[in-house]
Design an enzyme around this catalytic site. Structure first.
Site, PDB file in Angstrom:
ATOM      1  N   HIS A  86      35.136  25.662  29.733  1.00 17.10           N
ATOM      2  CA  HIS A  86      35.374  25.346  28.642  1.00 17.10           C
ATOM      3  C   HIS A  86      35.806  25.230  27.082  1.00 17.10           C
ATOM      4  O   HIS A  86      36.216  24.079  26.530  1.00 17.10           O
ATOM      5  CB  HIS A  86      32.967  26.225  28.090  1.00 17.10           C
ATOM      6  CG  HIS A  86      33.997  27.055  27.231  1.00 17.10           C
ATOM      7  ND1 HIS A  86      34.280  28.430  28.145  1.00 17.10           N
ATOM      8  CD2 HIS A  86      34.545  27.240  25.937  1.00 17.10           C
ATOM      9  CE1 HIS A  86      34.385  29.784  26.990  1.00 17.10           C
ATOM     10  NE2 HIS A  86      34.410  28.661  25.855  1.00 17.10           N
ATOM     11  N   ASP A 222      34.951  30.574  34.869  1.00 12.32           N
ATOM     12  CA  ASP A 222      35.252  29.899  33.509  1.00 12.32           C
ATOM     13  C   ASP A 222      36.896  30.146  33.377  1.00 12.32           C
ATOM     14  O   ASP A 222      37.412  30.495  32.316  1.00 12.32           O
ATOM     15  CB  ASP A 222      34.230  30.720  32.365  1.00 12.32           C
ATOM     16  CG  ASP A 222      34.332  29.309  31.118  1.00 12.32           C
ATOM     17  OD1 ASP A 222      35.283  28.564  31.369  1.00 12.32           O
ATOM     18  OD2 ASP A 222      32.962  29.781  30.211  1.00 12.32           O
ATOM     19  N   SER A 651      37.326  32.955  23.027  1.00 14.19           N
ATOM     20  CA  SER A 651      36.778  31.986  24.871  1.00 14.19           C
ATOM     21  C   SER A 651      39.129  32.419  25.675  1.00 14.19           C
ATOM     22  O   SER A 651      39.216  30.872  24.606  1.00 14.19           O
ATOM     23  CB  SER A 651      36.320  30.863  24.295  1.00 14.19           C
ATOM     24  OG  SER A 651      35.328  31.029  23.988  1.00 14.19           O
TER      25      SER A 651
END
Length: 716
Positions: A86, A222, A651
């Site tokens: 992402h 991810d 992230s």
């Protein structure tokens, strides 16, 4: 001011064993004083010098700011970067087309020559951090106005930066912490030649999409991979075919050891923003105004986007990254409000404020300094409430909501040049708009935006007082009888900014008359003007809030001298530490600390794009063809949870084991602890991570990109 700094430093160095090991976003230069004993008690085998060193290779040298809002890590001595899917999503989307849909199909470069330049993408390394609090505070005093204080901080910071920049090309700035009670000078090195190396299809990299976002159990791979390049001299350089893969000072060995309950887990990354020293009135503003202004408009906009995305593959590619970015913090805001209410965070803050008031009133000197702090905060938040609501909704409905309005606003430079009849400036403005138009129209669908414009302008009209409406609302009410969809249809049919062909034709022969009669331009300009006007109304309260937050935080240091304080996140490098573990979200339910590929197959739904499973992955699962990446028990791990303290910006952060090896990739928090940006929940807060063995399995067995595996330093 000096006295505050001395008290603060005394407070943080007096380590309290009461502090939770899993709470805190710690500054790396202070880890040796604050955290090493506890971390080593938990099993960590590294030294403070192994983690942060200015003169020698250390963990910090393997961690980068990825783009403008994520973290990445170096996993080879050839500049290979691992981050979240992402985080790379926008770049992957930008490189995708209907013919080469890397979001849908994935991408894997089998050689350096196959890697794709990612325009606009950069990675940034931290070189060093230096505490300059005493140098800044030496020039400040309690009699200064806030404006004078800010000016002096800016002046001193500029001198410090100028001195530090001698003999290097680093990007250097002075960053404040603890609401302006502490200051660090920070040096960065930024690389602008970054290339796309590999990523799984979204059916792996975003498996579960928005349904599973912020939720556990997760089964999402991810991750994505990029490479940083440098000039022949090893220094940052703009893109060139002659550039070479960058050799970092340190890269992370990759562990095949696996994940066990209670394993030590450390993250190093760039958390974006937390507000854990926020007062009760600030929390109320966040919940009742800011979060609500995210939830309502984004919910409407996303429903419109999603319907069109499902109907057209081109629109799906155009809006995939925009939708993901919008939905992420839309859902976060919903969860945050829920969590803050459930955990009674407001009640806890009010208890602290009562304690603070009693402490202040018990001493004359403290009363002189802090007596009015909380009262001023309460008054200032009340005074700006209507302003914050208006600007928050204006940003979500018009500036970030209706796409064409802000795009049209960018023509104000052209308007000025046309008014002044300055041909050189006209040519420059036209060239800038042509370039901006290339990016805008590539990811823009006018039919979709027409629906959004009508819905969101009406919402702003209905929810916000008329005195805060931009001036073009009067035109809508008069010419279009208050019908916002008719206005949107008119803009769609007539505006030069909503149609690429009309836009290009206009730039070939720009006309001041055409520009100033264009309703998209009129709407964009008046929206920005109104936003700035309302922000100006808010300024006095904002200054008072900043001042009194600083004093309140300084008072907390004095009131709790034995407590270990860590600063709020501000997108500077931080370390958090904790351990792998499970949790119990509600009565009768206990989540184990890991998931496996079996859960992917259980969730599979061929009729729901969020839970599609690639045929190749199903084949590997059926044959149990997991290679060396299976757990010792024979299953294929996918994700695991730890109690590391993270937030947005983390992230892509590496999850590092006791030996300093990479064993996971942080990508999310859990739904039950969405209050975490304001209040860390010690029992429920979890960091959701991709097991590095699943990452390697996808690269090797699914994609066959063994060239990337061969680059890494694998540790069994």
């Amino acid at each position: 001011m000096k006295r505050i700094a001395i008290l603060f430093l005394t407070g943080i160095i007096s380590f309290s064993q009461m502090a939770k090991a899993d709470e805190g976003m710690w500054l790396l230069p202070l880890v040796s004083k604050l955290n090493m004993n506890k971390m080593q008690e938990m099993g960590m085998k590294l030294s403070a010098e192994d983690i942060y060193s200015v003169n020698n290779s250390s963990l910090k040298d393997a961690i980068v700011i990825f783009g403008r809002g994520c973290t990445g890590e170096m996993i080879s001595d050839q500049g290979l970067i691992l981050t979240n899917h992402h985080c790379g999503y926008g770049n992957i989307q930008e490189l995708s087309s209907v013919d080469h849909n890397y979001l849908k199909d994935g991408f894997w470069a089998k050689s350096f020559d196959e890697e794709l330049p990612a325009p606009g993408l950069s990675v940034t390394f931290l070189k060093y951090m230096t505490d300059v609090t005493e140098k800044v505070n030496a020039e400040l005093n309690d009699d200064m106005s806030e404006a004078d204080r800010a000016a002096k901080i800016k002046e001193v910071s500029a001198e410090l930066v100028k001195e530090a920049q001698e003999g290097n090309e680093y990007q250097i700035r002075v960053q404040d912490y603890f609401e302006g009670n502490q200051f660090f000078l920070i040096a960065y090195e930024k690389f602008n030649d970054v290339r796309f190396v590999g990523a799984p299809p979204s059916s792996i990299g975003k498996f579960g999409f928005d349904t599973d976002n912020w939720m556990w159990p997760r089964h999402t791979g991810d991750f994505s991979m990029f490479r940083v390049y440098c000039g022949p001299d090893g220094k940052p350089a703009e893109y060139s075919k002659d550039n070479k893969p960058y050799k970092p000072a340190h890269h992370l060995p990759v562990s095949l050891k696996g994940v066990q309950m209670d394993d030590f887990a450390m993250t190093v990354g760039f958390p974006g923003s937390t507000q854990r020293y926020l007062t009760s009135w600030g929390i109320e503003e966040r919940m009742q105004i800011v979060n609500e202004a995210r939830i309502k408009p984004r919910g409407v906009k996303q429903d419109i986007w999603l319907k069109d995305m499902r109907a057209d593959e081109k629109v799906n590619i155009q809006y995939a990254s925009k939708f993901a970015g919008s939905a992420n913090y839309w859902k976060n805001s919903i969860g945050m409000n829920r969590g803050l209410e459930k955990l009674n965070v407001l009640g806890q803050k009010r208890e602290l404020e009562t304690e603070f008031t009693n402490w202040v009133n018990a001493d004359a000197d403290r009363k002189a300094k802090y007596e009015n702090v909380l009262a001023e905060l309460e008054k200032s938040y009340a005074n700006r409430a209507s302003f914050v609501k208006a600007t928050s909704f204006l940003a979500e409905c018009q500036i970030r909501g209706a796409e064409v309005l802000y795009f049209a606003y960018r023509a104000t430079g052209l308007e000025k040049a046309l008014e002044e009849e300055n041909q050189e400036d006209i040519d420059k403005a036209v060239a800038g708009l042509k370039k901006a138009g290339e990016g805008f129209f590539k990811d823009y669908n006018p039919e979709t935006d027409r629906k959004v414009i009508g819905a969101l302008l009406k919402m702003y009209n209905d929810d916000i007082e008329a005195k805060y409406h931009p001036s073009f609302y009067a035109t809508i009410n008069k010419k279009f009888k208050g019908d916002f969809q008719k206005f949107a249809d008119y803009v769609y049919n007539k505006s030069v900014f909503m149609n690429e062909a009309r836009f290009k034709a206009f730039l070939e022969k720009p006309s001041l008359k055409v520009l100033q009669k264009d309703y998209a331009f009129i709407g964009g300009v008046s929206s920005i003007e109104k936003y700035r006007e309302i922000k100006g109304m808010e300024a006095e309260s904002a200054i008072a809030i900043d001042k009194n937050n600083r004093l309140f935080t300084a008072g907390l240091f004095e009131m709790q001298p034995d407590k270990v304080f860590y600063p709020d996140a501000n997108f500077t490098m931080r370390l958090s530490y904790g351990s792998v573990g499970d949790y119990e979200p509600k009565d009768g339910v206990k989540y184990k600390h890991f998931t496996t590929i079996e859960g992917i197959m259980e969730k599979e739904d061929p009729d729901n794009f969020e839970f599609e499973v690639p045929a190749k992955l199903k084949e590997l699962w059926k044959n149990k063809d997991y290679g060396q990446y299976a757990d010792a028990a024979g299953y294929m791990p996918v994700c695991f949870t730890s109690n590391n303290d993270i937030t947005g910006g983390n992230s892509g952060s590496p999850v590092i084991n006791a030996e300093g090896h990479l064993f996971g990739l942080a990508f999310d928090g859990n739904w039950e602890a969405m209050s975490g940006d304001i209040a860390f929940e010690t029992e429920l807060q979890k960091c959701i991570n991709v097991d590095i063995r699943y990452v390697l399995f996808i690269i090797d067995k699914y994609a066959g990109a063994t060239n990337l595996i061969d680059e890494m330093t694998l540790v069994k």
